[in-house]
Motif scaffolding. Structure first.
Motif, mmCIF file in Angstrom:
data_model
loop_
_atom_site.group_PDB
_atom_site.id
_atom_site.type_symbol
_atom_site.label_atom_id
_atom_site.label_comp_id
_atom_site.label_asym_id
_atom_site.label_seq_id
_atom_site.Cartn_x
_atom_site.Cartn_y
_atom_site.Cartn_z
ATOM 1 N N ASP A 177 0.798 -1.219 0.000
ATOM 2 C CA ASP A 177 0.000 0.000 0.000
ATOM 3 C C ASP A 177 0.835 1.275 0.000
ATOM 4 O OD1 ASP A 177 1.032 -0.296 2.504
ATOM 5 O OD2 ASP A 177 -0.834 0.081 3.591
ATOM 6 N N GLY A 178 2.147 1.192 0.080
ATOM 7 C CA GLY A 178 2.979 2.383 0.137
ATOM 8 C C GLY A 178 2.717 3.156 1.410
ATOM 9 N N GLY A 179 3.084 4.437 1.438
ATOM 10 C CA GLY A 179 2.875 5.240 2.628
ATOM 11 C C GLY A 179 2.968 6.711 2.302
ATOM 12 N N ASN A 180 2.593 7.574 3.277
ATOM 13 C CA ASN A 180 2.652 9.016 3.089
ATOM 14 C C ASN A 180 2.956 9.669 4.431
ATOM 15 O OD1 ASN A 180 1.904 11.862 2.360
ATOM 16 N ND2 ASN A 180 1.199 10.829 0.489
ATOM 17 N N ALA A 181 3.911 10.593 4.418
ATOM 18 C CA ALA A 181 4.253 11.287 5.659
ATOM 19 C C ALA A 181 3.104 12.163 6.133
ATOM 20 C CB ALA A 181 5.509 12.128 5.461
ATOM 21 N N ILE A 182 2.255 12.602 5.187
ATOM 22 C CA ILE A 182 1.027 13.294 5.585
ATOM 23 C C ILE A 182 0.036 12.231 6.031
ATOM 24 C CG2 ILE A 182 -0.930 14.675 4.793
ATOM 25 C CD1 ILE A 182 0.978 16.103 2.896
ATOM 26 N N ARG A 183 -0.372 12.295 7.262
ATOM 27 C CA ARG A 183 -1.259 11.279 7.823
ATOM 28 C C ARG A 183 -2.724 11.718 7.814
ATOM 29 N NH1 ARG A 183 0.101 7.397 11.665
ATOM 30 N NH2 ARG A 183 2.144 7.392 10.659
ATOM 31 N N LYS A 217 -8.217 9.614 -0.607
ATOM 32 C CA LYS A 217 -8.313 8.154 -0.732
ATOM 33 C C LYS A 217 -7.210 7.624 -1.637
ATOM 34 C CE LYS A 217 -11.594 4.481 -1.936
ATOM 35 N NZ LYS A 217 -12.991 4.182 -2.357
ATOM 36 N N GLU A 218 -6.945 8.330 -2.722
ATOM 37 C CA GLU A 218 -5.903 7.914 -3.669
ATOM 38 C C GLU A 218 -4.545 7.811 -2.995
ATOM 39 O OE1 GLU A 218 -3.613 9.723 -7.626
ATOM 40 O OE2 GLU A 218 -5.511 10.619 -6.938
ATOM 41 N N TYR A 219 -4.258 8.726 -2.063
ATOM 42 C CA TYR A 219 -2.949 8.752 -1.421
ATOM 43 C C TYR A 219 -2.932 8.055 -0.068
ATOM 44 C CZ TYR A 219 -1.089 11.822 -5.026
ATOM 45 O OH TYR A 219 -0.653 12.327 -6.225
ATOM 46 N N GLY A 220 -4.020 7.408 0.300
ATOM 47 C CA GLY A 220 -4.048 6.658 1.553
ATOM 48 C C GLY A 220 -3.911 7.525 2.783
ATOM 49 N N VAL A 221 -4.637 8.651 2.821
ATOM 50 C CA VAL A 221 -4.530 9.627 3.902
ATOM 51 C C VAL A 221 -5.913 9.809 4.535
ATOM 52 C CG1 VAL A 221 -4.071 12.057 4.408
ATOM 53 C CG2 VAL A 221 -2.587 10.814 2.835
ATOM 54 N N TRP A 222 -5.932 9.928 5.861
ATOM 55 C CA TRP A 222 -7.194 10.172 6.556
ATOM 56 C C TRP A 222 -7.719 11.571 6.240
ATOM 57 C CZ3 TRP A 222 -9.582 6.257 8.917
ATOM 58 C CH2 TRP A 222 -8.812 5.169 9.369
ATOM 59 N N LEU A 223 -9.023 11.672 6.043
ATOM 60 C CA LEU A 223 -9.688 12.959 5.871
ATOM 61 C C LEU A 223 -10.634 13.158 7.056
ATOM 62 C CD1 LEU A 223 -10.423 15.505 4.247
ATOM 63 C CD2 LEU A 223 -12.144 14.126 3.033
ATOM 64 N N VAL A 224 -10.307 14.149 7.907
ATOM 65 C CA VAL A 224 -11.166 14.468 9.048
ATOM 66 C C VAL A 224 -12.051 15.642 8.642
ATOM 67 C CG1 VAL A 224 -11.262 15.241 11.440
ATOM 68 C CG2 VAL A 224 -9.490 13.624 10.722
ATOM 69 N N MET A 225 -13.342 15.361 8.551
ATOM 70 C CA MET A 225 -14.325 16.359 8.130
ATOM 71 C C MET A 225 -15.065 16.886 9.361
ATOM 72 S SD MET A 225 -14.558 16.880 4.780
ATOM 73 C CE MET A 225 -16.232 17.492 4.728
ATOM 74 N N ASP A 226 -14.868 18.161 9.662
ATOM 75 C CA ASP A 226 -15.566 18.790 10.778
ATOM 76 C C ASP A 226 -16.858 19.406 10.248
ATOM 77 O OD1 ASP A 226 -16.493 20.332 12.890
ATOM 78 O OD2 ASP A 226 -14.491 20.920 13.543
ATOM 79 N N ASN A 227 -17.981 18.760 10.577
ATOM 80 C CA ASN A 227 -19.296 19.184 10.093
ATOM 81 C C ASN A 227 -20.093 19.934 11.161
ATOM 82 O OD1 ASN A 227 -19.171 17.497 7.511
ATOM 83 N ND2 ASN A 227 -18.953 15.920 9.064
ATOM 84 N N THR A 228 -19.386 20.621 12.066
ATOM 85 C CA THR A 228 -20.047 21.321 13.161
ATOM 86 C C THR A 228 -21.158 22.246 12.664
ATOM 87 O OG1 THR A 228 -18.151 21.217 14.655
ATOM 88 C CG2 THR A 228 -19.673 23.054 14.968
ATOM 89 N N GLU A 263 -16.849 6.491 3.592
ATOM 90 C CA GLU A 263 -15.593 5.903 3.141
ATOM 91 C C GLU A 263 -14.746 5.548 4.359
ATOM 92 O OE1 GLU A 263 -14.733 5.173 0.131
ATOM 93 O OE2 GLU A 263 -16.167 6.274 -1.125
ATOM 94 N N GLU A 264 -13.963 4.492 4.240
ATOM 95 C CA GLU A 264 -13.154 4.034 5.379
ATOM 96 C C GLU A 264 -12.163 5.088 5.863
ATOM 97 O OE1 GLU A 264 -12.000 -0.343 5.616
ATOM 98 O OE2 GLU A 264 -12.140 0.005 3.449
#
Length: 572
Positions: A332-338, A366-377, A399-400
Motif C-alpha cells: 500500500d505504500g505510505g505518506n508522511a502526511i497522515r 483516498k488515492e494517497y491513503g490519507v485520513w480525511l477528518v471532516m468537521d461538520n459542526t 468511506e473508510e
C-alpha cells in the motif's frame, strides 16, 4: 437503622461551617486575589510583553504579519505566572522562594497559540466600565455561538431525569439497585435513576441509536460507528491522538494538514500533542499563491495549506501529497502526511464548499491513503445548500478513510452542555479501517473523558427529537444580522464568507495590525471581533453574526461600520 432526610438547610449549615467561618477568622489580606499576568498583554503592541520577540513573513495576498513568539527568557519565566499578590499571606512570603529551575512546563504547550476567545473576553472586561452607562454595553461578535436557546425537549429530558433521580427522597442508598456502566441494574427504575453514573465510553445507548438514525437519514451514512464526545473539540483531539505518530515506520515526521485561515483550536490540538521546533509551519507555494507561514514556535506535525477566497487549494494539496509519498516495502505504500483536516461550512471563513469539491478532496485523500477528518459542526448553516442532494439534507461520505465530526453546540444551541460526536465507517466489518480506528480511539476516549456527561447526553437526545427543521427555522433568523454585518464590512477592500457557518472575514487596509484594531473596536466602539492573526490571517478580522438577536446585531453592525471607517481613516 433509618436515617432522617438530609434537607437543604443541613447543606447550608455545612457550607457555613466548612467555608464561611474559616474565612471570617482569617485576616483581610487573604481576600486579595492572586495577581496574574494577562495573556492579552501579549496580544497588543501597546502592551507588548518584553520577553516576546516578533517574527515577520510576507504574503502577497495578505498584510505584513507580526507573530509573537516566546523567547527563551519568556519560557523560563512562565512559572512566575499566578504567584500570590505581594500583600497576601505576608507571613508565608518571608520564607517563600521562586520554584526551582527543575520544575519545567511543556514547551509544546508554551508554544501553543493562546486561546483567542479567552483573550477577547479579557479585553472586554478591561473596557466594560467605559460602557457601563450604555444599557446595551459591549456587543460581542467574537465567539461563535447562537442567540437562541436549546429545544424544549432538552429541558424536558433534563427535568424528567433529575426528578427520577431524586426519588425516593429518604437519602438512604443501602437498598438502591446497583448499576453497571452499561446501565444494567439489579432492580427497577428508569435511566433518570442513573444520571450520576458513568456511561459506556462510546456514549449513552439511546442517544447512540438516535444518532445512527439521524446519520443515515440526514447525512447518508449507513450504520456507522458512533462515539459521543465532550464537544467537537474533544472529537478532533481524539482523532489527532489516535492517528498521528511522532514518526512513521520509515522515520518521517507524521504530519497533519490544515488550511489557512484555519480554526485555531484545530491548530492548538496539533501543537499541544505534536509540537516541536525546527520544521513544519511553512507551506510551500502553490500555483498562484505565495508562501503561507504559521509561526507560534513552529510545529513539527503541522502543514498549513493556502486557500483562495476561503476555498482550499487542491493543487497545492496534491503536490504535497505526492512529494510526501514513500515506499514502506508494503503493497500500500505510505505518506508522511497522515491527516487532512477540512471544516465545512468553514470556520473562520464562513464559506460553504460545494458537494463536487467535497467529492474531489475525498477522492484525492483516498488515492494517497490519507485520513480525511471532516468537521461538520456547521452542517445546519449551509445557507445556500451547496452541499445537498435531492434525498439527503447534508450528505457525508461513507468511506473508510473519512472521519466525520458533528456537534450539538451550534444548531441546537447546546454549547454549554458539551456534546459532540464522531462517525466512522463500519465497511468491511472488523477488517475495515474505520472499525479498527474506532477501537483504538476508545483508548483515547477513556483516557481523556471516560465518557461525556450522561445528563448532557440525555438532554442532547431530547434536543435531537426536535428535528432538523427546528434548527432551520432558527437559522433563518440570522438573515438580517448577516446582511447588516456584510454591509458594515463593505468599506473594506476584500471580504470572504457569508454563505455558510456564521462568520464573515474582512481584510484591513494599509498594513493595520488586526490585534490593535480589535482592541480599539472594543474600547472606543463597544464591539468585539476576533483578530485574524489567531486564524493565520494577520491583517484580517473575523466577525460572527449569530450570537445576537437581529435587532441587536444591527446595532452592533452600525458600531462596527463606524469603527472601521474612523479607525482606517486614522491608520490606527
Amino acid at each position: 437503622m433509618h436515617r432522617p432526610p438530609f434537607h437543604r438547610s443541613n447543606i447550608l449549615a455545612v457550607i457555613i461551617i466548612i467555608v464561611v467561618l474559616p474565612m471570617l477568622s482569617r485576616s483581610s489580606s487573604s481576600f486579595i486575589l492572586p495577581k496574574t499576568t494577562s495573556s492579552f498583554a501579549l496580544l497588543l503592541p501597546s502592551r507588548r510583553h518584553p520577553s516576546f520577540s516578533i517574527r515577520r513573513a510576507q504574503h502577497p495576498h495578505q498584510n505584513r504579519r507580526a507573530t509573537l513568539v516566546p523567547t527563551s527568557k519568556a519560557m523560563s519565566t512562565m512559572t512566575s505566572f499566578n504567584r500570590p499578590h505581594d500583600g497576601a499571606n505576608s507571613a508565608n512570603n518571608k520564607t517563600s522562594s521562586p520554584p526551582p529551575p527543575s520544575l519545567k512546563i511543556s514547551s509544546r504547550t508554551i508554544r501553543t497559540l493562546d486561546p483567542c476567545v479567552v483573550l477577547m473576553k479579557q479585553i472586554i472586561s478591561r473596557h466594560a466600565d467605559k460602557w457601563a452607562d450604555d444599557p446595551r454595553g459591549i456587543f460581542s461578535l467574537a465567539q461563535g455561538v447562537v442567540h437562541w436557546r436549546p429545544p424544549r425537549g432538552a429541558y424536558d429530558a433534563l427535568g424528567a431525569a433529575v426528578l427520577e433521580n431524586m426519588e425516593p427522597d429518604d437519602n438512604d442508598n443501602n437498598d438502591a439497585p446497583v448499576y453497571g456502566m452499561d446501565g444494567a441494574t439489579t432492580g427497577g427504575g428508569g435511566d433518570g435513576r442513573i444520571i450520576h453514573t458513568y456511561c459506556p465510553d462510546e456514549g449513552y445507548p439511546p442517544l447512540l441509536a438516535a444518532l445512527k438514525d439521524k446519520l443515515r437519514i440526514e447525512n447518508g451514512l449507513d450504520d456507522p460507528h458512533v462515539m459521543v464526545t465532550s464537544g467537537a473539540n474533544q472529537a478532533y483531539v481524539n482523532c489527532i491522538l489516535t492517528l498521528l505518530d511522532e514518526r512513521d515506520e520509515v522515520g518521517n515526521i507524521s504530519k497533519c494538514v490544515v488550511f489557512e485561515p484555519y480554526y485555531f483550536n484545530h491548530v492548538m490540538a496539533v501543537q499541544t500533542s505534536r509540537g516541536g521546533s525546527g520544521c513544519g509551519g511553512t507551506a510551500p507555494a502553490g500555483e498562484g499563491a505565495g508562501g503561507v507561514t504559521i509561526d507560534a514556535g513552529s510545529v513539527e506535525g503541522l502543514l498549513v495549506g493556502p486557500t483562495r477566497k476561503g476555498v482550499p487549494d487542491l493543487a497545492w494539496l496534491k503536490a504535497r501529497l505526492e512529494e510526501n509519498r514513500y515506499d514502506n516495502n508494503k503493497n500500500d505504500g505510505g505518506n508522511a502526511i497522515r491527516v487532512v483536516t477540512l471544516v465545512n461550512p468553514g470556520n473562520p471563513t464562513g464559506v460553504s464548499l460545494p458537494h463536487e469539491f467535497l467529492e474531489e478532496i475525498t477522492s484525492l485523500t483516498k488515492e494517497y491513503g490519507v485520513w480525511l477528518v471532516m468537521d461538520n459542526t456547521y452542517e445546519h448553516f449551509d445557507v445556500k445548500r451547496k452541499n445537498a442532494l435531492p434525498d439527503v439534507e447534508y450528505p457525508c461520505f461513507d468511506e473508510e478513510h473519512v472521519i466525520n465530526i458533528f456537534s450539538f453546540s451550534k444548531g441546537y444551541a447546546m454549547a454549554g452542555f458539551r456534546v459532540g460526536y464522531i462517525a466512522l465507517s463500519s465497511k468491511h466489518g472488523d477488517e475495515g479501517r474505520g472499525t479498527q480506528v474506532y477501537e483504538q480511539m476508545l483508548k483515547v476516549q477513556d483516557t481523556i473523558a471516560i465518557c461525556t456527561s450522561r445528563i448532557s447526553q440525555m438532554a442532547a437526545l431530547g434536543a435531537l427529537r426536535a428535528g432538523r427543521d427546528w434548527v432551520y427555522d432558527r437559522v433563518k433568523t440570522l438573515d438580517e444580522g448577516r446582511a447588516a454585518i456584510l454591509d458594515s464590512l463593505s468599506p473594506l477592500d476584500e471580504i470572504i464568507g457569508g454563505d455558510g457557518a456564521m462568520y464573515v472575514m474582512g481584510k484591513l487596509p494599509g498594513g493595520l495590525d488586526d490585534r490593535q484594531f480589535a482592541s480599539s473596536l472594543v474600547e472606543h466602539y463597544g464591539v468585539a471581533v476576533i483578530p485574524g492573526s489567531f486564524c493565520g490571517f494577520p491583517g484580517w478580522i473575523r466577525v460572527c453574526y449569530s450570537n445576537l438577536p437581529p435587532e441587536d446585531c444591527k446595532v452592533a453592525a452600525e458600531r462596527l461600520k463606524r469603527g472601521i471607517l474612523e479607525l482606517t481613516a486614522k491608520k490606527l
